[in-house]
Design an enzyme around this catalytic site. Structure first.
Site, PDB file in Angstrom:
ATOM      1  N   HIS A 205       6.113  -2.600  -0.790  1.00 43.01           N
ATOM      2  CA  HIS A 205       6.847  -3.529   0.065  1.00 43.01           C
ATOM      3  C   HIS A 205       7.845  -4.276  -0.805  1.00 43.01           C
ATOM      4  O   HIS A 205       7.457  -5.103  -1.640  1.00 43.01           O
ATOM      5  CB  HIS A 205       5.892  -4.506   0.749  1.00 43.01           C
ATOM      6  CG  HIS A 205       4.973  -3.859   1.727  1.00 43.01           C
ATOM      7  ND1 HIS A 205       3.729  -4.378   2.049  1.00 43.01           N
ATOM      8  CD2 HIS A 205       5.109  -2.731   2.473  1.00 43.01           C
ATOM      9  CE1 HIS A 205       3.151  -3.591   2.937  1.00 43.01           C
ATOM     10  NE2 HIS A 205       3.967  -2.589   3.214  1.00 43.01           N
TER      11      HIS A 205
ATOM     12  N   GLU B 120       7.910  -8.186  -1.587  1.00 46.20           N
ATOM     13  CA  GLU B 120       6.731  -8.813  -2.186  1.00 46.20           C
ATOM     14  C   GLU B 120       6.831  -8.714  -3.702  1.00 46.20           C
ATOM     15  O   GLU B 120       6.113  -7.963  -4.363  1.00 46.20           O
ATOM     16  CB  GLU B 120       5.470  -8.148  -1.643  1.00 46.20           C
ATOM     17  CG  GLU B 120       5.321  -8.339  -0.133  1.00 46.20           C
ATOM     18  CD  GLU B 120       4.183  -7.542   0.476  1.00 46.20           C
ATOM     19  OE1 GLU B 120       3.498  -6.808  -0.277  1.00 46.20           O
ATOM     20  OE2 GLU B 120       3.970  -7.640   1.699  1.00 46.20           O
TER      21      GLU B 120
ATOM     22  N   HIS C 294       0.330  -6.367  -3.976  1.00 48.58           N
ATOM     23  CA  HIS C 294       1.097  -6.825  -2.814  1.00 48.58           C
ATOM     24  C   HIS C 294       1.264  -8.335  -2.851  1.00 48.58           C
ATOM     25  O   HIS C 294       0.733  -9.018  -3.722  1.00 48.58           O
ATOM     26  CB  HIS C 294       0.385  -6.434  -1.514  1.00 48.58           C
ATOM     27  CG  HIS C 294       0.498  -4.992  -1.156  1.00 48.58           C
ATOM     28  ND1 HIS C 294       1.245  -4.546  -0.095  1.00 48.58           N
ATOM     29  CD2 HIS C 294      -0.031  -3.891  -1.731  1.00 48.58           C
ATOM     30  CE1 HIS C 294       1.165  -3.221  -0.015  1.00 48.58           C
ATOM     31  NE2 HIS C 294       0.385  -2.805  -1.006  1.00 48.58           N
TER      32      HIS C 294
ATOM     33  N   GLU D   4      -3.750  -8.766  -3.007  1.00 45.77           N
ATOM     34  CA  GLU D   4      -2.825  -9.637  -2.288  1.00 45.77           C
ATOM     35  C   GLU D   4      -2.663 -10.941  -3.060  1.00 45.77           C
ATOM     36  O   GLU D   4      -3.640 -11.641  -3.307  1.00 45.77           O
ATOM     37  CB  GLU D   4      -3.350  -9.930  -0.878  1.00 45.77           C
ATOM     38  CG  GLU D   4      -3.506  -8.714   0.014  1.00 45.77           C
ATOM     39  CD  GLU D   4      -2.193  -8.262   0.618  1.00 45.77           C
ATOM     40  OE1 GLU D   4      -1.169  -8.953   0.394  1.00 45.77           O
ATOM     41  OE2 GLU D   4      -2.192  -7.240   1.324  1.00 45.77           O
TER      42      GLU D   4
END
Length: 734
Positions: free
Chosen positions: A297, A300, A393, A465
């Site tokens: 992504h 990010e 991420h 994350e």
């Protein structure tokens, strides 16, 4: 190491990745009308880009070749071009007293579509959606010029799409001042007052949108400032880092930079192989693998900063780093979606799709980065065990850093997938939150990297994350994360790997015991909420934990958009060809299937059935045996009795065949098995080829599940066996 390249770089520079992309891919769509060389200079506004031209560290497509100075020189001559200032401005200043702000985002990773002046010091901003989509507006990165000191400006982004944001709980955006950077060495910093995130009033038939508004005072007159959602990390930053590795005579010995593939826009997707040279082939074959990826992504960028910290440590001369390189082979893809990073996308590639929902794709040409990454890992699994896979991420709704994993249903490895996250939380208690981790596999996440790799056989498969905000833990409580905080997490990943693979399994077993206790507490809490009393010790194996763990509450784009319309037919054709190939290929039969076929085709005539019929009848009936041996003689004999009517029914059909020598041998073996049953009560003969037919070697008790892991090379000692825990239908813990 590259004297010829360094000499020529002093004379001329290479084109910016954004300029190169725009020139070849967006002129047709009318995004800009500037000529080559007239795009903005993205290398002059922050200290990490000063005097860093674009280095193209790319090799031939699909070839695993190390980068050489000749290849660098060749690609430099092919692309050419120059950097320069913006020559065409959308607004012309009327004079020195004109205080209109000048906005620009036509540089690498920039994203701002439109700025409208609604008052003297107030502007409404519109972000560009991800290219070839009508959504994914989250990442912003733009430049502001012609500032005035001690004046309060208000900016409002009017087309955000996420209903929830960390801006509502105190997160601030980032600002960079060129004058502060040059005079006081101050880089990116958190700024903004009166920050509000709210829902706007949509028009008829339009999807709801959200606004982010803030006020700010610039520190200098006539300054050039930048605003960003998070600390930028560009494709150029990565290439400069990789060039420094290639230039190092020490690091280049154990870090090989190769080309994994080319993106849709022709940008190189790099693959790093990091390990110390093995002394013997046996030592090389014994090494396990660790696979790390980031920036699938593009918006990010926190993932790149964690990856930067990991690479800085693993490539250092630290004794721990050297030990890790001795016992592991690290496969690292530091930027999976370079196209999206260059153009300032938040989530998608140039296919207009979220790559982290397409790891199962068969469309090699449409999703090359994902296809080649999965194929690389597939080949790696054929060579050696992959101990861990982790994809880095960023998260826009939750604070701290945490992992998403995959709940293991194998009793032999019960709760083992949670040990690494728990260890990481102990090594970084002020940044990493184990209670925010989640191990539930949702149907909408089947195409993600962690789930696909887990189904390929990697037990410890994770998505890491990291928040765009900050920490709520320990000494870092109520503070924003900096790049140093994120880079330190990369070091803690290495530190936790050493704990996880420590030959002394004390820490590992302590974590398993702690996980069991935490799980019991969570189940008890769940039943208490439901108003039920539950004896966990007695009914442990009867508890279904499917509802204990909530969903991962990830992004708004959890559901895949599917394939673009022009690719649907291609995918359908490829699937049809694949199915045709599968039909043509005759599948191999298992021993159990062959025995069933034998039962159907080889039926005994009534005249040849003797007193051995019970044994003979019991042999071809390969019923599925239970996991543990039966201890009752009656139970074993009942199998034979139940098969008699079935045999007689088959014989009445009149389909009988003669017995050949191989069949006679089979009957003799069956007869012997029957005798063993009669002589040794408490045992039954299993027809499963994987089980031993010698009852003296098989205890008449359940075999407890165990887990053992090889020690690190160079250590001594036997494997340790984990304590057997009660079985669960689904093993979960949030």
């Amino acid at each position: 190491m590259f004297p010829a390249l360094e000499t020529e770089l002093k004379q001329e520079t290479l084109p910016d990745p954004y300029e190169d992309f725009m020139r070849y891919h967006l002129q047709y769509y009318g995004y800009y009308k500037a000529q080559r060389g007239s795009l903005p200079n993205s290398a002059t506004h922050q200290h990490v880009w000063k005097n860093n031209p674009r280095y193209l560290l790319s090799g031939s497509f699909g070839k695993r070749e190390d980068l050489t100075p000749d290849r660098l020189q060749k690609e430099k001559r092919l692309l050419g071009g120059k950097r320069g200032i913006i020559k065409e401005l959308s607004v012309s200043l009327q004079g020195p007293e004109d205080n209109t702000l000048l906005f620009e985002s036509r540089f690498e990773s920039g994203n701002l579509q439109k700025a409208v002046r609604v008052n003297t010091y107030e502007y409404e901003l519109t972000l560009r959606t991800d290219l070839y989509t009508n959504k994914h507006t989250q990442w912003f990165y733009f430049r502001v010029q012609n500032t005035r000191k001690d004046v309060t400006y208000r900016f409002t982004i009017v087309n955000l799409l996420k209903p929830k944001s960390l801006y509502t709980v105190g997160m601030k955006l980032l600002m960079y001042s060129q004058l502060d950077a040059s005079t006081h060495s101050i880089g990116w910093r958190r700024e903004g007052n009166e920050i509000k995130y709210y829902r706007s009033t949509p028009g008829d038939g339009q999807q709801p949108s959200y606004c982010l508004t803030w006020t700010v005072q610039f520190p200098h007159d006539q300054d050039t400032c930048f605003f960003a959602h998070f600390y930028p990390y560009t494709y150029t930053d990565l290439q400069c880092f990789l060039l420094s590795v290639a230039n190092s005579p020490i690091k280049s010995q154990f870090c090989k930079v190769r080309t994994l593939c080319r993106s849709l826009a022709g940008n190189t997707v790099y693959l790093l192989t990091i390990t110390n040279p093995a002394r013997t082939p046996q030592e090389a074959a014994a090494k396990k693998a660790v696979v790390l990826t980031a920036r699938v992504h593009p918006g990010e960028s926190n993932g790149s900063w964690i990856m930067k910290g990991f690479l800085d440590f693993i490539l250092s001369n630290s004794p721990d780093a050297q030990l890790l390189r001795d016992i592991f082979i690290f496969k690292v893809v530091p930027m999976l979606n370079p196209d999206g990073v260059i153009v300032g996308n938040y989530r998608c590639s140039l296919a207009g799709r979220d790559l982290n929902r397409h790891y199962k794709t068969i469309l090699k040409e449409s999703f090359p980065c994902i296809w080649h990454t999965r194929n690389m890992i597939k080949r790696l699994l054929e060579e050696r065990e992959v101990l861990l896979y982790c994809d880095f991420h960023g998260h826009s709704r939750k604070n701290n850093i945490f992992l998403y994993g995959c709940n293991n249903t194998n009793r032999q490895f019960w709760l083992h997938e949670r040990v690494f996250p728990l260890m990481l939380s102990k090594n970084a208690p002020d940044k990493f939150s184990f209670h925010s981790c989640n191990f539930k596999v949702q149907k909408c996440k089947e195409g993600t990297g962690r789930v696909v790799m887990w189904r390929m056989g990697i037990l410890n498969s994770y998505t890491m994350e990291s928040t765009f905000g900050g920490s709520t833990l320990g000494s870092k409580r109520d503070t924003h994360f900096t790049t140093e905080d994120l880079k330190s997490l990369g070091y803690h990943v290495c530190d936790t790997l050493l704990d996880f693979c420590d030959p002394d399994r004390t820490k590992f077993m302590q974590c398993l015991a702690e996980l069991k206790e935490l799980l019991q507490q969570e189940i008890h809490k769940k039943f208490k909420e439901l108003g039920q009393d539950m004896d966990l010790e007695r009914s442990w194996s009867d508890i279904s934990l499917s509802d204990v763990e909530s969903s991962t509450s990830g992004s708004d784009s959890s559901l895949s958009d599917g394939l673009p319309a022009h690719l649907l037919n291609i995918a359908s054709e490829l699937n049809q060809k694949k199915m045709m190939y599968k039909k043509k290929k005759k599948p191999l039969k298992s021993r159990k299937q062959r025995n069933k076929q034998y039962q159907k085709n080889t039926l005994m005539p009534d005249s040849e059935i003797t007193e051995d019929a019970p044994e003979r009848a019991g042999f071809p009936s390969l019923q599925k045996h239970p996991a543990f041996f039966r201890t009752s003689e009656n139970a074993s004999s009942s199998v034979i009795k139940n098969e008699k009517p079935r045999l007689n029914k088959l014989n009445r059909r009149g389909k009988s065949t003669a017995l050949d020598p191989t069949h006679r041998t089979t009957l003799i073996l069956t007869k012997n098995k029957g005798r063993i049953q009669k002589e040794k009560p408490g045992f039954t003969v299993s027809c499963d080829p994987k089980r031993s037919t010698n009852p003296s070697q098989e205890p008449a008790q359940p075999v407890k599940p165990s887990w053992s892991r090889s020690r690190c090379p160079g250590t001594q000692g036997s494997h340790r066996t984990a304590v057997a825990y009660p079985s669960l239908h689904i093993y979960t813990y949030p």
